[in-house]
Design an enzyme around this catalytic site. Sequence first.
Site, PDB file in Angstrom:
ATOM      1  CB  SER A   1       4.739   3.357   4.824  1.00 55.17           C
ATOM      2  OG  SER A   1       4.237   2.058   5.001  1.00 55.17           O
TER       3      SER A   1
ATOM      4  N   GLY B   1       3.602  -2.092   1.913  1.00 50.58           N
ATOM      5  CA  GLY B   1       3.819  -2.882   0.699  1.00 50.58           C
ATOM      6  C   GLY B   1       3.406  -2.088  -0.521  1.00 50.58           C
ATOM      7  CG  LEU B   2       5.400  -3.148  -4.174  1.00 50.88           C
ATOM      8  CD1 LEU B   2       5.691  -4.277  -5.176  1.00 50.88           C
ATOM      9  CD2 LEU B   2       6.139  -1.871  -4.572  1.00 50.88           C
ATOM     10  CB  SER B   3       0.083   0.385  -5.456  1.00 51.27           C
ATOM     11  OG  SER B   3      -1.243   0.551  -5.882  1.00 51.27           O
TER      12      SER B   3
ATOM     13  N   GLY C   1      -2.234  -5.873  -1.339  1.00 46.55           N
ATOM     14  CA  GLY C   1      -3.255  -6.466  -0.470  1.00 46.55           C
ATOM     15  C   GLY C   1      -3.358  -5.835   0.915  1.00 46.55           C
ATOM     16  CE  LYS C   2      -0.434  -0.474   0.901  1.00 49.15           C
ATOM     17  NZ  LYS C   2      -0.264  -0.916  -0.500  1.00 49.15           N
ATOM     18  CB  SER C   3      -7.019  -1.750   1.517  1.00 44.63           C
ATOM     19  OG  SER C   3      -6.312  -0.563   1.408  1.00 44.63           O
TER      20      SER C   3
HETATM   21  P1  ADP Z   1      -3.421  -2.296  -1.519  1.00 41.20           P
HETATM   22  O1  ADP Z   1      -4.249  -1.789  -0.381  1.00 41.20           O
HETATM   23  O2  ADP Z   1      -2.101  -2.842  -1.071  1.00 41.20           O
HETATM   24  O3  ADP Z   1      -3.276  -1.324  -2.640  1.00 41.20           O
HETATM   25  P2  ADP Z   1      -5.671  -4.010  -2.070  1.00 41.20           P
HETATM   26  O4  ADP Z   1      -6.011  -4.526  -0.716  1.00 41.20           O
HETATM   27  O5  ADP Z   1      -6.520  -2.918  -2.623  1.00 41.20           O
HETATM   28  O6  ADP Z   1      -4.144  -3.569  -2.139  1.00 41.20           O
HETATM   29  O7  ADP Z   1      -5.671  -5.287  -3.023  1.00 41.20           O
HETATM   30  C1  ADP Z   1      -5.366  -5.184  -4.397  1.00 41.20           C
HETATM   31  C2  ADP Z   1      -6.037  -6.325  -5.124  1.00 41.20           C
HETATM   32  O8  ADP Z   1      -5.497  -7.566  -4.682  1.00 41.20           O
HETATM   33  C3  ADP Z   1      -7.526  -6.391  -4.913  1.00 41.20           C
HETATM   34  O9  ADP Z   1      -8.133  -6.624  -6.155  1.00 41.20           O
HETATM   35  C4  ADP Z   1      -7.717  -7.564  -3.986  1.00 41.20           C
HETATM   36  O10 ADP Z   1      -8.931  -8.219  -4.201  1.00 41.20           O
HETATM   37  C5  ADP Z   1      -6.531  -8.447  -4.315  1.00 41.20           C
HETATM   38  N1  ADP Z   1      -6.101  -9.219  -3.135  1.00 41.20           N
HETATM   39  C6  ADP Z   1      -5.822  -8.705  -1.939  1.00 41.20           C
HETATM   40  N2  ADP Z   1      -5.462  -9.675  -1.071  1.00 41.20           N
HETATM   41  C7  ADP Z   1      -5.522 -10.836  -1.754  1.00 41.20           C
HETATM   42  C8  ADP Z   1      -5.262 -12.214  -1.427  1.00 41.20           C
HETATM   43  N3  ADP Z   1      -4.866 -12.590  -0.199  1.00 41.20           N
HETATM   44  N4  ADP Z   1      -5.426 -13.131  -2.396  1.00 41.20           N
HETATM   45  C9  ADP Z   1      -5.822 -12.764  -3.614  1.00 41.20           C
HETATM   46  N5  ADP Z   1      -6.077 -11.495  -4.000  1.00 41.20           N
HETATM   47  C10 ADP Z   1      -5.933 -10.533  -3.090  1.00 41.20           C
END
Ligand code: ADP
Length: 200
Positions: A107, A33-35, A38-40
């Site tokens: 990806s 998914g996009l940056s 919420g992946k990590s």
């Molecule tokens: P990615 O790994 O895709 O770049 P992150 O996991 O770092 O994304 O999440 C990006 C932001 O979105 C973070 O600030 C995180 O707290 C928020 N976030 C992630 N999952 C959720 C969710 N289910 N609901 C609300 N906010 C979320």
Amino acid sequence: MVDQNIVWQRHNINRTNRAEQKRQKPCILWFTGLSASGKSTTANAVEKKLFKLGHHTYLLDGDNVRHGLNKDLGFGDADRVENIRRIGEMSKLFADAGLIVLSAFISPFRSDRKMVRELVSEGEFVEIHMATPLSVCEERDPKGLYKKARQGNIKNFTGIDSAYEPPESPEITLNTAECDVEACAEQVIKYLREKHIIHD
Ligand code: ADP
């Protein structure tokens, strides 16, 4: 070039033995998914739940891969392909070791994800599409990267000036704009139970 003199070494302990010892089916949970989609965060939450349930996992993400094995790679198309190829091969080795592997990388290209899917057996590649809309990701912008990309200070930024090709038939779709972290992680655990990858 493959050296013709390299032959596969036969081992007595195979992937089935290793997986049985851990009472789980090895698999690759591939978060795409996009940056800022919420992946990590979701992968972390899923790993915590699996760990609590006594499962043996390993999480691969930008932090432990981009700074080490793949630190020679940039973000142009060719390097992105190589980045995913190496991550795919590494995920496969961890799955061979009997682990539930969680891989959290943008990806963006369908063909790369297909390449990884084809490295493992049917059912072992679980594609999890983080379908959070671009507008929400850009609004969150936790690292200020979208802002920089919009200003033209980061080139080839996925969603801005580089394509993201959404999965056509992912095993799981999650939208963190509509579903909190706990609920997203629980959906993944539910899927793993249904597919008998983990047991109660
Ligand atoms: P990615 O790994 O895709 O770049 P992150 O996991 O770092 O994304 O999440 C990006 C932001 O979105 C973070 O600030 C995180 O707290 C928020 N976030 C992630 N999952 C959720 C969710 N289910 N609901 C609300 N906010 C979320």
